[in-house]
Design an enzyme around this catalytic site. Structure first.
Site, mmCIF file in Angstrom:
data_model
loop_
_atom_site.group_PDB
_atom_site.id
_atom_site.type_symbol
_atom_site.label_atom_id
_atom_site.label_comp_id
_atom_site.label_asym_id
_atom_site.label_seq_id
_atom_site.Cartn_x
_atom_site.Cartn_y
_atom_site.Cartn_z
ATOM 1 N N GLU A 1 43.202 30.833 37.095
ATOM 2 C CA GLU A 1 44.450 31.342 37.684
ATOM 3 C C GLU A 1 45.484 30.230 37.841
ATOM 4 O O GLU A 1 45.205 29.174 38.421
ATOM 5 C CB GLU A 1 44.157 31.984 39.046
ATOM 6 C CG GLU A 1 45.404 32.617 39.654
ATOM 7 C CD GLU A 1 45.127 33.534 40.845
ATOM 8 O OE1 GLU A 1 43.995 34.035 40.968
ATOM 9 O OE2 GLU A 1 46.069 33.736 41.635
ATOM 10 N N LYS B 1 41.370 36.729 49.798
ATOM 11 C CA LYS B 1 41.264 36.454 48.350
ATOM 12 C C LYS B 1 41.974 35.146 48.028
ATOM 13 O O LYS B 1 41.515 34.344 47.212
ATOM 14 C CB LYS B 1 41.850 37.632 47.564
ATOM 15 C CG LYS B 1 41.613 37.586 46.061
ATOM 16 C CD LYS B 1 42.667 36.816 45.287
ATOM 17 C CE LYS B 1 42.425 36.885 43.795
ATOM 18 N NZ LYS B 1 43.383 36.066 43.029
ATOM 19 N N ASP C 1 26.859 28.723 43.680
ATOM 20 C CA ASP C 1 26.824 30.164 43.421
ATOM 21 C C ASP C 1 28.065 30.825 44.032
ATOM 22 O O ASP C 1 28.125 31.053 45.247
ATOM 23 C CB ASP C 1 25.525 30.709 44.033
ATOM 24 C CG ASP C 1 25.310 32.186 43.776
ATOM 25 O OD1 ASP C 1 26.288 32.887 43.469
ATOM 26 O OD2 ASP C 1 24.164 32.639 43.898
ATOM 27 N N HIS D 1 54.925 32.063 39.911
ATOM 28 C CA HIS D 1 53.939 32.697 39.035
ATOM 29 C C HIS D 1 54.541 33.028 37.682
ATOM 30 O O HIS D 1 53.919 32.843 36.652
ATOM 31 C CB HIS D 1 53.433 33.990 39.689
ATOM 32 C CG HIS D 1 52.171 33.786 40.426
ATOM 33 N ND1 HIS D 1 51.071 34.580 40.287
ATOM 34 C CD2 HIS D 1 51.816 32.843 41.315
ATOM 35 C CE1 HIS D 1 50.101 34.143 41.063
ATOM 36 N NE2 HIS D 1 50.530 33.086 41.701
HETATM 37 C C1 MEV Z 1 46.915 35.564 44.583
HETATM 38 O O1 MEV Z 1 45.863 35.193 43.743
HETATM 39 C C2 MEV Z 1 46.608 35.201 46.028
HETATM 40 C C3 MEV Z 1 47.588 35.726 47.062
HETATM 41 O O2 MEV Z 1 47.748 37.145 46.900
HETATM 42 C C4 MEV Z 1 47.033 35.401 48.413
HETATM 43 C C5 MEV Z 1 47.789 36.040 49.568
HETATM 44 O O3 MEV Z 1 48.403 37.105 49.393
HETATM 45 O O4 MEV Z 1 47.680 35.470 50.670
HETATM 46 C C6 MEV Z 1 48.972 35.120 46.878
#
Ligand code: MEV
Length: 422
Positions: free
Chosen positions: A85, A263, A279, A377
C-alpha cells in the site's frame, strides 16, 4: 541500531533503492551478504518457500520500505516495512519526525505470556471439575515444562492455570487456559505441544472428553503499549489537535469508524510483522478481538489533550511476535530486517511494532482531520496507473505528472498520455 547517525536520513526518499540500501546498511551494520540478499530477494527463495508452505510454485514479492525518524524508548531505530500500500511508509516517517522533539515514542509490555486452551465436553460436574483441576496446578506445571526443557532453561515455561466454565448451545464446557511464558518465541508450537500433552490426563482426572487443544490469538496477557506526545504548534495548531481528538472520539463511539481507524493502525503493524517473518493473521486476529473486549468493537488507540495543551496518543494491543522459530529464523529477509532494526529480542520488536502502529494512526487521523487522504493517495495512484498502462523508466513520472496536472487520474487518460509521450 549500529552507527551513530540515528534514524534520521535526510533526503532518504530521494535516493535510488540501491543508495537507500547502502545508507541503511551503513547504519545497521547489515553486511554485504544481507544487502546482496535484499537486492536479489525473490527467485532464490523458491527453495526455502517450498519448505515453508505446500504446493509452492514461486514466491510473491511485496515492496520493502524503511521507515526513518523513529525513536523508541530513547533509541533510534530504522524500521523495515513490507507493504503493497502506498503512503504507509511515508506516513510513519512523517509522524515520527513530528514527535522527535518530545523524545519519540515510549513503549512497555506485559511480557510474553501466551494462552493455550483445552476444551472438555461432557463433564458431569463442571464446578467440581474446575476446583479439582486447579488443585493439580503443580502437576500440570511439571507436565507442561517437561515438553520444553530448553524454554524452561531460558527462563520461560508454565506460569499459570485458569479454568473457565462456559454455557454453550451444545451444553456446558470446561475450558482450561495454560498460561506460558514463551520468551523470545511467538510460542504457538510450544503451547500447542503442552496442550496436547496435557489433554489425556484431564479425562482421567475429571471425566468428559477432550476436544480442541490450541493457543488463543486473543493474547491479552501479552500486551504492548505505546505512547507519544506531539506538540500542538508542530502539528499545525489547536484546530488540528482538536480535529484529531474528535476523530478519536468518533472511532471510540462507532464500530464502523473503529474498523477503519484500526485498519490504519494495522497498516503499519502488519507491515513490520510481515517484514520480520511473524504471523500477520495472528496479530490481526488478536488486535480485533482485543478491540471488542468490552462487548462492543472500539478503537485500539486514544487521542487526548495534555495539560500543556499538546496532543497525546496511546495504543494498546496484544503482540504475539517472536524472533526465534518459524519463518523469523529461517527467512533471510526476516533476518536482514531484524538486523536493520538492531533487534535481538521479542520485547524490543513488540515495542517497535507498537510505535509504528501509533505513528501510522497519527498520520492517518491527522490527514483525515485536515486535508483528507485523497490528494496524497491520488499522486501515488497516478504512478501506479502509469505503470499499469506500460510506462517505463522516466515515462512513469512524466505520465503521473500529466495526470495530476490535468486533475484526471484515470487509466484511459494515462493510456492517451503515454501514447502522446511516445
Ligand atoms: C487506509 O489504508 C487507512 C485509513 O483509512 C485509516 C483511517 O481511516 O484511519 C486512512
Amino acid at each position: 541500531m549500529g552507527g551513530d547517525e540515528g534514524s534520521r536520513i535526510p533526503g532518504f526518499h530521494t535516493l535510488s533503492p540501491a543508495d537507500r540500501l547502502d545508507a541503511v546498511g551503513r547504519r545497521s551494520g547489515l553486511g554485504n551478504a544481507g544487502k546482496a540478499h535484499l537486492l536479489e530477494a525473490g527467485a532464490p527463495l523458491t527453495e526455502l518457500a517450498d519448505h515453508l508452505a505446500e504446493n509452492v510454485i514461486g514466491t510473491m514479492n511485496v515492496p520493502l520500505g524503511v521507515a526513518t525518524n523513529l525513536i523508541v524508548d530513547g533509541e533510534e531505530v530504522l524500521v523495515p516495512m513490507a507493504t503493497e500500500e502506498s503512503s504507509v511508509v511515508a506516513a510513519v516517517c512523517n509522524a515520527a519526525k513530528q514527535c522527535r522533539e518530545t523524545g519519540g515514542i515510549f513503549a512497555s509490555w506485559t511480557g510474553p505470556r501466551m494462552i493455550a486452551q483445552i476444551q472438555l465436553l461432557g463433564v458431569a460436574d463442571p464446578h467440581h471439575a474446575r476446583v479439582k483441576l486447579l488443585e493439580r496446578r503443580d502437576e500440570i506445571a511439571a507436565l507442561c515444562d517437561s515438553c520444553d526443557p530448553m524454554l524452561v532453561k531460558l527462563g520461560g515455561g508454565f506460569r499459570d492455570l485458569e479454568v473457565r466454565l462456559l454455557e454453550t448451545r451444545v451444553g456446558p464446557m470446561v475450558v482450561l487456559h495454560l498460561i506460558v511464558d514463551t520468551r523470545d518465541a511467538m510460542g504457538a508450537n510450544a503451547v500447542n505441544t503442552m496442550a496436547e500433552k496435557l489433554a489425556p490426563h484431564l479425562e482421567g482426572w475429571v471425566g468428559g472428553s477432550v476436544k480442541l487443544r490450541i493457543l488463543s490469538n486473543l493474547a491479552d496477557q501479552r500486551l504492548v503499549r505505546a505512547r507519544a506526545v506531539w506538540r500542538t504548534e508542530t502539528i499545525g495548531g489547536p484546530d488540528v489537535r482538536d480535529g484529531m481528538i474528535a476523530a478519536s472520539a468518533f472511532a471510540e463511539a462507532d464500530p464502523y469508524r473503529a474498523a477503519t481507524h484500526n485498519k490504519g493502525i494495522m497498516n503499519g503493524i502488519s507491515a513490520v510483522v510481515l517484514a520480520t517473518g511473524n504471523d500477520t493473521r495472528a496479530i490481526e486476529a488478536g488486535a480485533h478481538a482485543y478491540a471488542s473486549r468490552s462487548g462492543r468493537y472500539t478503537a485500539l488507540s486514544r487521542w487526548e489533550e495534555t495539560t500543556d495543551g499538546d496532543l497525546a496518543g496511546t495504543l494498546e494491543l496484544p503482540m504475539a511476535v517472536g524472533v526465534v522459530g518459524g519463518a523469523t529464523k529461517v527467512h533471510p529477509t526476516a533476518q536482514a530486517n531484524l538486523k536493520i532494526m538492531g533487534i535481538d529480542g521479542a520485547e524490543r520488536l513488540a515495542k517497535v511494532i507498537a510505535a509504528v502502529g501509533l505513528t501510522q494512526n497519527f498520520a492517518a487521523v491527522k490527514a483525515l482531520a485536515t486535508t483528507g487522504i485523497q490528494a496524497g493517495h491520488m499522486r501515488l495512484h497516478a504512478r501506479n496507473l502509469a505503470i499499469t498502462v506500460g510506462a517505463e523508466g522516466e515515462e512513469i513520472d512524466r505520465v503521473a505528472a500529466a495526470l495530476i496536472e490535468r486533475g484526471e487520474i484515470r487509466q484511459d487518460v494515462a493510456e492517451s498520455v503515454l501514447s502522446e509521450i511516445r
